[in-house]
Design a protein around this motif. Structure first.
Motif, PDB file in Angstrom:
ATOM      1  N   ALA A 418       0.849  -1.207   0.000  1.00 23.93           N
ATOM      2  CA  ALA A 418       0.000   0.000   0.000  1.00 23.93           C
ATOM      3  C   ALA A 418       0.874   1.243   0.000  1.00 23.93           C
ATOM      4  CB  ALA A 418      -0.931  -0.014   1.202  1.00 23.93           C
ATOM      5  N   ARG A 419       1.375   1.607  -1.155  1.00 23.03           N
ATOM      6  CA  ARG A 419       2.290   2.737  -1.280  1.00 23.03           C
ATOM      7  C   ARG A 419       1.626   4.058  -0.902  1.00 23.03           C
ATOM      8  NH1 ARG A 419       6.359   3.737  -6.289  1.00 23.03           N
ATOM      9  NH2 ARG A 419       7.286   5.672  -5.565  1.00 23.03           N
ATOM     10  N   ARG A 424       0.630   8.654   3.004  1.00 22.19           N
ATOM     11  CA  ARG A 424      -0.309   9.435   3.817  1.00 22.19           C
ATOM     12  C   ARG A 424       0.046   9.325   5.303  1.00 22.19           C
ATOM     13  NH1 ARG A 424      -4.310   6.948   0.699  1.00 22.19           N
ATOM     14  NH2 ARG A 424      -5.269   5.963   2.538  1.00 22.19           N
ATOM     15  N   VAL A 425       0.423   8.141   5.744  1.00 23.29           N
ATOM     16  CA  VAL A 425       0.781   7.966   7.147  1.00 23.29           C
ATOM     17  C   VAL A 425       2.058   8.730   7.470  1.00 23.29           C
ATOM     18  CG1 VAL A 425       1.490   6.289   8.900  1.00 23.29           C
ATOM     19  CG2 VAL A 425      -0.422   5.764   7.369  1.00 23.29           C
ATOM     20  N   ARG A 441       9.785  -2.418  -1.061  1.00 29.06           N
ATOM     21  CA  ARG A 441       9.090  -2.558  -2.340  1.00 29.06           C
ATOM     22  C   ARG A 441       7.916  -1.593  -2.391  1.00 29.06           C
ATOM     23  NH1 ARG A 441      13.044  -6.137  -0.905  1.00 29.06           N
ATOM     24  NH2 ARG A 441      13.354  -7.735  -2.510  1.00 29.06           N
ATOM     25  N   HIS A 442       7.832  -0.819  -3.449  1.00 30.69           N
ATOM     26  CA  HIS A 442       6.745   0.129  -3.675  1.00 30.69           C
ATOM     27  C   HIS A 442       6.677   1.209  -2.589  1.00 30.69           C
ATOM     28  CE1 HIS A 442       5.491  -2.810  -6.640  1.00 30.69           C
ATOM     29  NE2 HIS A 442       5.410  -3.725  -5.685  1.00 30.69           N
ATOM     30  N   SER A 443       7.783   1.437  -1.862  1.00 25.74           N
ATOM     31  CA  SER A 443       7.842   2.457  -0.799  1.00 25.74           C
ATOM     32  C   SER A 443       6.685   2.303   0.177  1.00 25.74           C
ATOM     33  CB  SER A 443       7.843   3.866  -1.413  1.00 25.74           C
ATOM     34  OG  SER A 443       8.990   4.069  -2.194  1.00 25.74           O
ATOM     35  N   SER A 444       6.380   1.073   0.538  1.00 24.94           N
ATOM     36  CA  SER A 444       5.229   0.794   1.395  1.00 24.94           C
ATOM     37  C   SER A 444       5.619   0.478   2.832  1.00 24.94           C
ATOM     38  CB  SER A 444       4.442  -0.397   0.828  1.00 24.94           C
ATOM     39  OG  SER A 444       5.252  -1.566   0.809  1.00 24.94           O
ATOM     40  N   SER A 469      -1.930   8.411  13.829  1.00 26.84           N
ATOM     41  CA  SER A 469      -1.813   8.675  12.400  1.00 26.84           C
ATOM     42  C   SER A 469      -2.500   7.590  11.583  1.00 26.84           C
ATOM     43  CB  SER A 469      -0.334   8.774  12.006  1.00 26.84           C
ATOM     44  OG  SER A 469       0.283   9.857  12.688  1.00 26.84           O
ATOM     45  N   LEU A 470      -2.335   6.347  11.983  1.00 25.62           N
ATOM     46  CA  LEU A 470      -3.006   5.244  11.284  1.00 25.62           C
ATOM     47  C   LEU A 470      -4.516   5.340  11.459  1.00 25.62           C
ATOM     48  CD1 LEU A 470      -0.536   2.439  12.372  1.00 25.62           C
ATOM     49  CD2 LEU A 470      -1.046   3.035   9.989  1.00 25.62           C
TER      50      LEU A 470
END
Length: 475
Positions: A418-419, A424-425, A441-444, A469-470
């Motif tokens: 979930a990139r 957003r977080v 991977r995918h900056s997630s 934040s989450l």
């Protein structure tokens, strides 16, 4: 989880006011507004398009103390990026500052190329005193340019000269620097695409990434498959891969997503490289000097590499990098590797003070304990937030992989990365006073690299910010 309020910094701290959350302006409850200012505008107008961190962390810093930084608007943040792990003791630690000031007061030369000085001699003795005896007793050190990437380049040069070979074995997900040569070792294709994507003289192999096994297997089977494949590549006369000059690995992949290798795998790699006569290079640029709860990450597995690459924390916050290697590889000729700033006396002085403080104050053990506390807190968050797919790391090097819980499941039961959620977080954490970086991977993957001096209360504060934040950004 403990109370989120923290006391103000000591009176000797460089901040002019108490923390905002001690004055009823807690950013956890009243998030900061991220807005532009003249410094950020000038940076955007004048700095290269290659700049990276300011795009995700739009703040202009003016002061730092311990694990905290203050921006030009007086907002205070917990720094869990800390120079990508460079600031082992946090910002402006007294032992590092005093060491730097002593060099300046005594009129010592600031740069000496590779001429020796009392400062350099003390640094080398301190460094060798921290190495495992099996390495320290038969090792040499090469001072390199200021960055870890230059030390990696030196390690490749050293092993290629010593073996007369060129091919290097590297791993998917690896990060060893951003120079032209070290890019060839990088798993991430993004930075290489503009250059044609070449991997000259490099053979990539799957890293034992347990959460997303490249073999589609459980953790134990993943380790076995990885070692079997490596043995085949190194020994199969019909395999098409030339004998290697070296194998280079991170014991915990950092930029690749905070992926620790199992101790069994590290021991297996060491056995295979010894049997095949292939020098084993361990890149500890980010993991060295207590970060993982051992002085060096390879010590978890009880092995000793042939070549050790060190930078970041070694300079006490100032630029410095070295390669430590076994005597029998010392076959290159005078001048085979050089660099103008390899004689940085301020960095050696600050580095000596930092390394001694880490050892004297038990910060390696502290990092192990605080790392366990942090991961325990994060696993509690995982129970409440379905977007957290995996929590992992070692010591004060933690990763939280975010997933799309509604996305299609792999045959192992894992959801897609979930990139966008991770981005957003990260922004939500920044508004609530926490600086962290993304990777994997995918900056997630949310990456946490706090200074080794972080306290239990501060660990709890970090977890509270992540929880809020989450909850508020992703529900």
């Amino acid at each position: 989880m403990s109370a989120i309020g923290l006391s103000a910094p000591p009176s000797s701290a460089p901040f002019t006011a108490r923390f905002p959350w001690a004055q009823g302006r807690d950013p956890l409850l009243h998030p900061y507004e991220l807005r532009s200012n003249p410094l950020l505008e000038r940076q955007s107008a004048r700095e290269s398009n290659a700049r990276s961190y300011p795009r995700r962390l739009p703040i202009a810093l003016r002061r730092g103390h311990g694990i905290y930084v203050e921006d030009v608007e007086g907002r205070v943040f917990i720094d869990c990026l800390a120079g990508a792990g460079t600031l082992a003791l946090g910002h402006n630690h007294p032992v590092a500052i005093e060491a730097i000031q002593a060099v300046l007061r005594d009129g010592l030369p600031l740069h000496t190329l590779d001429l020796t000085t009392p400062v350099k001699d003390t640094f080398v003795e301190t460094l060798f005193g921290l190495l495992p005896p099996a390495l320290a007793g038969k090792a040499r050190v090469q001072f390199c340019g200021p960055t870890g990437a230059d030390a990696v380049e030196a390690a490749l040069k050293l092993t290629r000269i010593a073996t007369g070979r060129r091919m290097v074995l590297a791993f998917q997900g690896a990060y060893h620097g951003m120079t032209q040569t070290t890019l060839d070792l990088m798993g991430n294709l993004g930075a290489k695409s503009a250059l044609g994507g070449n991997n000259a003289g490099v053979q990539f192999l799957p890293y034992p990434y347990e959460y997303r096994s490249p073999f589609g297997a459980d953790p134990a089977t993943t380790v076995a498959h990885s070692l079997n494949l490596l043995e085949s590549v190194m020994t199969d006369p019909e395999g098409g891969v030339p004998a290697a000059a070296a194998l280079i690995a991170e014991i915990v992949q950092g930029e690749g997503g905070v992926i620790p290798a199992a101790d069994e795998w590290v021991r297996g790699v060491r056995a295979l490289t010894e049997r095949s006569g292939v020098p084993f290079i361990v890149d500890e640029v980010q993991t060295g000097f207590g970060r993982t709860g051992k002085m060096f990450a390879f010590e978890h597995a009880g092995v000793v590499p042939d070549v050790l690459v060190l930078s970041k924390a070694i300079g006490g916050g100032l630029p410095l990098s070295v390669v430590v290697y076994k005597n029998d590889l010392d076959l290159w000729q005078p001048g085979a590797h050089a660099g103008t700033f390899r004689g940085n006396q301020l960095a050696m002085a600050a580095g000596t003070a930092t390394l001694r403080h880490i050892e004297a104050e038990g910060l390696v053990e502290h990092a192990a304990a605080m790392g366990r506390r942090l991961r325990d807190q994060l696993r509690q968050l995982q129970l409440r937030h379905p977007v957290i797919g995996d929590v992992r790391g070692r010591g004060l090097m933690a990763g939280i992989e975010l997933i799309d819980p509604a996305g299609p499941s792999s045959h192992l039961g894992h959801r897609p990365a979930a990139r966008e959620a991770a981005a957003r977080v990260q922004q939500a954490c920044l508004r609530r006073g926490l600086i962290l970086e993304l990777g994997g991977r995918h900056s997630s993957v949310l990456r946490l690299l706090p200074p080794l001096i972080i306290t239990a209360n501060e660990i709890d504060r970090v977890a509270a910010i992540l929880d809020a934040s989450l909850s508020l950004e992703l529900g």
